[in-house]
Design an enzyme around this catalytic site. Structure first.
Site, mmCIF file in Angstrom:
data_model
loop_
_atom_site.group_PDB
_atom_site.id
_atom_site.type_symbol
_atom_site.label_atom_id
_atom_site.label_comp_id
_atom_site.label_asym_id
_atom_site.label_seq_id
_atom_site.Cartn_x
_atom_site.Cartn_y
_atom_site.Cartn_z
ATOM 1 N N MET A 30 0.843 -1.194 0.000
ATOM 2 C CA MET A 30 0.000 0.000 0.000
ATOM 3 C C MET A 30 0.886 1.255 0.000
ATOM 4 O O MET A 30 0.413 2.353 0.279
ATOM 5 C CB MET A 30 -0.947 -0.008 1.198
ATOM 6 C CG MET A 30 -1.892 -1.218 1.173
ATOM 7 S SD MET A 30 -3.488 -0.925 1.959
ATOM 8 C CE MET A 30 -2.974 -0.517 3.623
ATOM 9 N N GLY A 31 2.156 1.078 -0.318
ATOM 10 C CA GLY A 31 3.056 2.233 -0.414
ATOM 11 C C GLY A 31 3.530 2.737 0.938
ATOM 12 O O GLY A 31 3.395 2.058 1.962
ATOM 13 N N GLU A 35 11.666 -0.371 5.375
ATOM 14 C CA GLU A 35 12.597 -1.488 5.156
ATOM 15 C C GLU A 35 11.910 -2.847 5.112
ATOM 16 O O GLU A 35 12.434 -3.790 4.513
ATOM 17 C CB GLU A 35 13.681 -1.490 6.250
ATOM 18 C CG GLU A 35 14.687 -0.370 6.080
ATOM 19 C CD GLU A 35 15.575 -0.228 7.314
ATOM 20 O OE1 GLU A 35 16.044 -1.270 7.826
ATOM 21 O OE2 GLU A 35 15.775 0.916 7.772
ATOM 22 N N HIS A 37 9.029 -3.485 3.591
ATOM 23 C CA HIS A 37 8.678 -3.669 2.178
ATOM 24 C C HIS A 37 9.911 -3.986 1.338
ATOM 25 O O HIS A 37 9.885 -4.846 0.454
ATOM 26 C CB HIS A 37 8.034 -2.398 1.617
ATOM 27 C CG HIS A 37 6.777 -1.983 2.284
ATOM 28 N ND1 HIS A 37 6.705 -0.884 3.122
ATOM 29 C CD2 HIS A 37 5.521 -2.500 2.240
ATOM 30 C CE1 HIS A 37 5.461 -0.749 3.556
ATOM 31 N NE2 HIS A 37 4.727 -1.717 3.039
ATOM 32 N N GLN A 61 -10.494 -2.769 1.915
ATOM 33 C CA GLN A 61 -10.060 -3.443 3.137
ATOM 34 C C GLN A 61 -10.091 -2.528 4.351
ATOM 35 O O GLN A 61 -9.631 -2.926 5.419
ATOM 36 C CB GLN A 61 -8.674 -4.066 2.934
ATOM 37 C CG GLN A 61 -7.532 -3.082 2.857
ATOM 38 C CD GLN A 61 -6.243 -3.774 2.397
ATOM 39 O OE1 GLN A 61 -6.150 -4.276 1.288
ATOM 40 N NE2 GLN A 61 -5.236 -3.801 3.257
ATOM 41 N N ASP A 150 2.196 -9.066 8.815
ATOM 42 C CA ASP A 150 0.755 -9.266 8.719
ATOM 43 C C ASP A 150 0.483 -10.767 8.678
ATOM 44 O O ASP A 150 0.130 -11.336 7.647
ATOM 45 C CB ASP A 150 0.213 -8.556 7.482
ATOM 46 C CG ASP A 150 0.528 -7.068 7.505
ATOM 47 O OD1 ASP A 150 0.187 -6.413 8.505
ATOM 48 O OD2 ASP A 150 1.125 -6.568 6.549
ATOM 49 N N LYS A 184 8.525 -2.699 11.936
ATOM 50 C CA LYS A 184 8.364 -1.619 10.956
ATOM 51 C C LYS A 184 6.944 -1.647 10.400
ATOM 52 O O LYS A 184 6.416 -2.719 10.058
ATOM 53 C CB LYS A 184 9.342 -1.816 9.796
ATOM 54 C CG LYS A 184 10.803 -1.798 10.207
ATOM 55 C CD LYS A 184 11.479 -0.510 9.795
ATOM 56 C CE LYS A 184 12.962 -0.565 10.113
ATOM 57 N NZ LYS A 184 13.608 0.750 9.973
#
Lengths: 289, 289
Positions: A30-31, A35, A37, A61, A150, A184
């Site tokens: 989701m941008g 780190e 990602h 969501q 997640d 993070k």
């Protein structure tokens, strides 16, 4: 790195890649990249000829009172980070590109969606499963990389891919943490300077529970209760849940054995933060993942 | 013609076909094939390099009191018919191959599933959408062919493919009828000799309504009512529904204009039969499809 905004253009690109016999690794985000990602991009980079990253803040969501509007966005900075991380294509569609009309189709995993985060976010995993199904059908990657951060999302996506026979391999990548243990997250930006030190309580509670299991404690309820107590006792922190679950089914186990996940969620100021520690337990042997 | 029973083996075959640059046309069936199915195979044959047909009686789309157990099956005869129709691969998986464990994932289209047949068959279209999503992900065809006979199913599948960005073209193929107008259906075998002549009332009611529209009648409710009355008046026939709906949304239109479908369902003895006539209406111009 190309930035592509339309499905048709991306499909054309993917078709050319496919015809040349190259493999595609895909990271859905989701941008507002951090780190965590970038570790997904690195994993994809290491295992694929072509790396596709998507940035799409998926309205489906977010619940009506959640932070869809406020969710942090910084496409320019994200593009720079991806450019430097070996991403080949950024797919950044608009909401109307992804949802040209009201959706009539939903991918639902009721049993995996009503637990943990699903209790406070009842439509969240329907939105996640549906958009990830869409994105996987658009990108058609060989492998897709998701953050273990997640953990419930990973369980939902793995099960969806398995149940619906989606032709993709799902790879989960370990949580990246700040020096003090905070996982993070794009949502860490919601924390005030005063709140920030207290946010480490999630990992502290998880870590203490993991250490207890490593030390041989096998009392499911007591371990869960201590995690809950630790988080509840932290000033300015409101517990959402503390749980121990089977990593795949998300059900609380009777005994501490097999693939398990300690998982917590808490509200701190404007932020709702989550964290988890997955582990494999075989008798006395405990492997933290 | 090959008969393939496992997903892995089919995937390997499909991969080889894909690598050779050939196109795949796909027909999903529940077997006990009749000329309606074979017209789908012919349409696929005419437009594809390779034709894949699946035979799978999908338990997920049958309600607890429906005819899953009794549904007619004759694989040997089906294989012969397909062999003679230009089918290249028959995919005939077992139930445990398609559902190795209880499903946790469902593809749901609530708004399209609660109408017409969905009123008497509440879980039917969830089962259809889920299995067709699975099958499309396994076969990965360029185009998939479905009979207009199951008009609501066509609407559900078209919408699912569109909403979930499945990379496949959906083609609907006109209804094939017996000489007296009865739509070909595997379930016609349930009709006794005494019941069989009365079964034509579905098409008679539809055809009379279509003729009224062609003749200029534009009264939605009155046309629907006459279809219902015609079917209800037939001895031994119990009306399920008579409707006029938008072909895509399945909602009853305010005015008779655009892409519409006259649709009926009725119980005759052990059989529940359905039929429809799709049409395009532009002002006075009516095109029966």
């Amino acid at each position: 790195m190309y930035t592509i905004e339309t499905i048709d253009e991306l499909r054309q690109y993917i078709k050319n890649v496919r015809q040349s016999g190259k493999t595609i690794g895909y990271v859905a985000t989701m941008g507002y990249l951090h780190e965590g990602h970038l570790s997904l991009v690195q994993a994809a980079r290491a295992q694929s000829d072509i790396v596709v990253v998507s940035i799409f803040v998926n309205p489906l969501q977010f619940g009506p009172n959640e932070d869809y509007e406020d969710y942090p966005r910084d496409l320019k900075k994200d593009q720079q980070l991806l450019e430097n991380s070996g991403c080949d294509v950024l797919f950044a569609p608009s909401v109307s590109e992804m949802y040209p009309r009201e959706m009539a189709t939903f991918v639902e995993l009721p049993e995996l969606s009503n637990k943990l985060c699903g209790r406070t976010r009842p439509i969240h995993f329907r939105g996640v499963a549906t958009v990830v199904c869409k994105l996987l059908n658009i990108v058609q990657p060989d492998a897709a990389y998701f953050g273990q951060k997640d953990g419930q999302q990973v369980a939902v996506i793995r099960r969806m891919v398995d149940d619906l026979n989606l032709p993709v391999r799902i790879v989960s990548v370990p949580i990246v943490r700040e020096a003090d243990g905070l996982a993070k997250s794009s949502r860490n930006i919601y924390l005030t300077e005063a709140e920030r030190p207290h946010a480490t309580v999630l990992y502290r509670a998880l870590r203490a529970a993991a250490d207890e299991i490593v030390a041989g404690d096998r009392s499911v309820e007591a371990i869960i209760q201590r995690m809950a107590d630790t988080i509840s006792a932290e000033p300015g922190v409101r517990l959402d849940y503390a749980e121990m679950v089977d990593t795949a089914t998300l059900q609380r186990p009777d005994t501490i054995e097999g693939d398990l996940m300690l998982a917590v969620a808490a509200f701190i100021g404007r932020a709702r933060l989550i964290d988890n520690i997955p582990m494999q337990v075989e008798g006395n042997r405990v492997r933290l993942l």
